[in-house]
Design a protein around this motif. Structure first.
Motif, mmCIF file in Angstrom:
data_model
loop_
_atom_site.group_PDB
_atom_site.id
_atom_site.type_symbol
_atom_site.label_atom_id
_atom_site.label_comp_id
_atom_site.label_asym_id
_atom_site.label_seq_id
_atom_site.Cartn_x
_atom_site.Cartn_y
_atom_site.Cartn_z
ATOM 1 N N ASN A 19 0.815 -1.209 0.000
ATOM 2 C CA ASN A 19 0.000 0.000 0.000
ATOM 3 C C ASN A 19 0.853 1.266 0.000
ATOM 4 O O ASN A 19 0.642 2.170 -0.812
ATOM 5 C CB ASN A 19 -0.949 0.019 1.198
ATOM 6 C CG ASN A 19 -1.893 1.200 1.136
ATOM 7 O OD1 ASN A 19 -2.624 1.391 0.161
ATOM 8 N ND2 ASN A 19 -1.871 2.033 2.162
ATOM 9 N N LEU A 20 1.830 1.308 0.903
ATOM 10 C CA LEU A 20 2.632 2.526 1.050
ATOM 11 C C LEU A 20 3.661 2.683 -0.072
ATOM 12 O O LEU A 20 3.918 3.794 -0.534
ATOM 13 C CB LEU A 20 3.339 2.525 2.407
ATOM 14 C CG LEU A 20 2.437 2.425 3.640
ATOM 15 C CD1 LEU A 20 3.285 2.339 4.910
ATOM 16 C CD2 LEU A 20 1.480 3.607 3.722
ATOM 17 N N GLY A 21 4.234 1.565 -0.502
ATOM 18 C CA GLY A 21 5.319 1.635 -1.469
ATOM 19 C C GLY A 21 4.902 1.549 -2.920
ATOM 20 O O GLY A 21 5.667 1.967 -3.800
ATOM 21 N N LEU A 22 3.715 1.010 -3.190
ATOM 22 C CA LEU A 22 3.264 0.855 -4.581
ATOM 23 C C LEU A 22 2.021 1.680 -4.875
ATOM 24 O O LEU A 22 2.041 2.573 -5.725
ATOM 25 C CB LEU A 22 3.003 -0.622 -4.885
ATOM 26 C CG LEU A 22 4.199 -1.572 -4.779
ATOM 27 C CD1 LEU A 22 3.788 -2.984 -5.133
ATOM 28 C CD2 LEU A 22 5.343 -1.111 -5.668
ATOM 29 N N PHE A 23 0.924 1.399 -4.182
ATOM 30 C CA PHE A 23 -0.338 2.086 -4.466
ATOM 31 C C PHE A 23 -0.235 3.575 -4.158
ATOM 32 O O PHE A 23 -0.614 4.418 -4.974
ATOM 33 C CB PHE A 23 -1.478 1.446 -3.676
ATOM 34 C CG PHE A 23 -1.889 0.093 -4.186
ATOM 35 C CD1 PHE A 23 -2.827 -0.028 -5.204
ATOM 36 C CD2 PHE A 23 -1.342 -1.059 -3.645
ATOM 37 C CE1 PHE A 23 -3.210 -1.272 -5.671
ATOM 38 C CE2 PHE A 23 -1.719 -2.312 -4.112
ATOM 39 C CZ PHE A 23 -2.656 -2.424 -5.132
ATOM 40 N N ASP A 24 0.286 3.909 -2.976
ATOM 41 C CA ASP A 24 0.402 5.322 -2.601
ATOM 42 C C ASP A 24 1.317 6.097 -3.537
ATOM 43 O O ASP A 24 1.139 7.302 -3.751
ATOM 44 C CB ASP A 24 0.926 5.447 -1.166
ATOM 45 C CG ASP A 24 -0.191 5.336 -0.125
ATOM 46 O OD1 ASP A 24 -1.340 5.069 -0.513
ATOM 47 O OD2 ASP A 24 0.111 5.515 1.071
ATOM 48 N N THR A 51 -0.492 6.254 5.433
ATOM 49 C CA THR A 51 -0.930 6.256 4.041
ATOM 50 C C THR A 51 -1.445 7.629 3.606
ATOM 51 O O THR A 51 -1.940 8.418 4.422
ATOM 52 C CB THR A 51 -2.032 5.204 3.829
ATOM 53 O OG1 THR A 51 -2.373 5.169 2.431
ATOM 54 C CG2 THR A 51 -3.283 5.530 4.636
ATOM 55 N N THR A 52 -1.332 7.880 2.310
ATOM 56 C CA THR A 52 -1.931 9.081 1.718
ATOM 57 C C THR A 52 -3.346 8.808 1.238
ATOM 58 O O THR A 52 -4.032 9.715 0.759
ATOM 59 C CB THR A 52 -1.082 9.564 0.528
ATOM 60 O OG1 THR A 52 -1.014 8.525 -0.460
ATOM 61 C CG2 THR A 52 0.327 9.925 0.976
ATOM 62 N N ASN A 53 -3.776 7.554 1.351
ATOM 63 C CA ASN A 53 -5.117 7.143 0.918
ATOM 64 C C ASN A 53 -6.121 7.516 2.008
ATOM 65 O O ASN A 53 -6.140 6.913 3.079
ATOM 66 C CB ASN A 53 -5.131 5.634 0.663
ATOM 67 C CG ASN A 53 -6.435 5.140 0.077
ATOM 68 O OD1 ASN A 53 -7.485 5.758 0.241
ATOM 69 N ND2 ASN A 53 -6.374 4.006 -0.595
#
Length: 388
Positions: A19-24, A51-53
């Motif tokens: 989540n933090l390293g790819l999606f965000d 997270t920025t999500n």
């Protein structure tokens, strides 16, 4: 569908990394995380703080997340024993799913998962990110095309998995038979156990496993392994791995009658024989003569896309734009090999035929689990980027 909506089950090391390293960071542009789940509320709070999500919905029950209508696909990032169960719950609902390595702890549960998947329409993938490395893709191409000749020997020494006691103490499930199901074979090496059969194109038919349990760490599972392979054509192999050695090495060699292929230090070298050994050994008149050999650095095109490559391909496959590159059903091959090495190790290095006896393996594993130590530790999330 503009973007594939992903849910992440498990916010430990790997779930956080994705989540933090790819999606965000926008590394998987056709995908977005719309839901996340973990049974530990502290891990949910940790994710919210990092997270920025700001729109993802959080759950503590993964089935509630699956039934929420918020996800098209799921990443399963939980301890190994739970992988098949969660994969099948996704597929049962028509939700596409990528399973983290390994596919499971023992071959019986993985085979049952694969049979279940055959009857479902949703896509099923494995997170074998090393297949996205063009070095290994080129090795497979050269071996499968016959450029290396008939298989003679396979050697992989991968000892750069060094781990401290603090690593093993970072999770209560780590390095226990009941929580993890094994050690370096099932945690660090599923990628290599997958690659060694994917590149060669087949599993060995017999295996001897020489395992040492807790040699370098205060753990109950294996942290030192040397395995011997026998293939159906008489070729042999050696697989060496440990989490207790530094500086380690990662050297993968495949020898055939037409030469030796060596992968080390992000470089692929081919020692190309100018004559096939099967012919030379029978026709050469000189007792000490060798065929001429040319050393070539193999040109490898592209860059390793690793986890992002798997997710990008999976999303494109869902959208009908690409063929699925890493099929979930392939996960059983590495589990079979791991089970065979482990089963041999439990029995003093005795020779074990593949496929492994599923019931015999499971019976011994249950005995190990019954005597497994319970660890009480503070669960920690660690950044795993750069460790694969």
């Amino acid at each position: 569908m503009k973007k594939v909506r992903y849910g992440i089950i498990g916010l430990g090391n790997q779930g956080c990394t994705y989540n933090l390293g790819l999606f965000d960071k926008g590394a998987v542009p056709q995908s977005e995380v719309t839901a996340m789940c973990d049974v530990n509320p502290q891990k949910i709070e940790y994710m919210k703080s990092k997270t920025t999500n700001e729109t993802a919905v959080y759950f503590t029950d993964y089935k509630e997340m699956l039934d929420s209508g918020l996800v098209d696909a799921v990443l399963v990032e939980v301890p190994h024993y739970q992988h098949p169960e969660m994969v099948m719950e996704c597929l049962k609902r028509g939700i596409h799913v990528i399973c983290e390595k390994p596919a499971g702890v023992y071959a019986k549960q993985v085979r049952e998962m694969n049979e279940f998947a055959k009857e479902r329409n949703a896509l099923f993938g494995m997170m074998f990110n090393q297949r996205m490395n063009p070095l290994y893709q080129k090795m497979r191409e050269m071996v499968q095309s016959g450029e290396v000749g008939e298989l003679m020997r396979v050697n992989w020494v991968i000892t750069d998995w060094y781990r401290t006691q603090a690593y093993y103490d970072s999770g209560s499930w780590r390095a226990t038979w009941s929580g993890e199901g094994g050690g370096v074979l099932i945690n660090q090496c599923p990628h290599q156990l997958d690659l060694v059969q994917w590149i060669v194109g087949k599993l060995p038919v017999k295996v001897n496993g020489f395992c040492q349990y807790g040699r370098w760490h205060d753990i109950e599972v294996e942290d030192e392994v040397t395995a011997y392979f026998e293939y159906d054509n008489g070729a042999t192999g050696v697989f060496v791995t440990t989490t207790g050695e530094a500086p380690g090495v990662n050297r993968f060699e495949i020898t055939g009658t037409l030469g030796r292929l060596v992968c080390e230090n992000e470089k692929l070298t081919f020692y190309r024989n100018q004559e096939d050994l099967a012919t030379h050994v029978k026709t050469c008149k000189g007792g000490f003569s060798r065929p001429a050999c040319v050393v070539e650095e193999v040109k490898v095109e592209g860059v390793a896309t690793h986890h992002a490559g798997v997710i990008n391909n999976f999303s494109a496959a869902i959208m009908g734009e690409e063929e699925l590159f890493v099929r979930g059903e392939d996960g059983i091959n590495g589990v079979q090999l791991m089970n065979a090495i482990e089963f041999s190790g439990w029995n003093g290095g005795v020779k074990v035929s593949l496929p492994v006896d599923e019931e015999a393996y499971l019976a011994l594993l249950k005995e190990k689990c019954a005597n497994s130590k319970n660890k009480q530790v503070e669960e920690k999330v660690t950044d795993t980027s750069g460790t694969y």
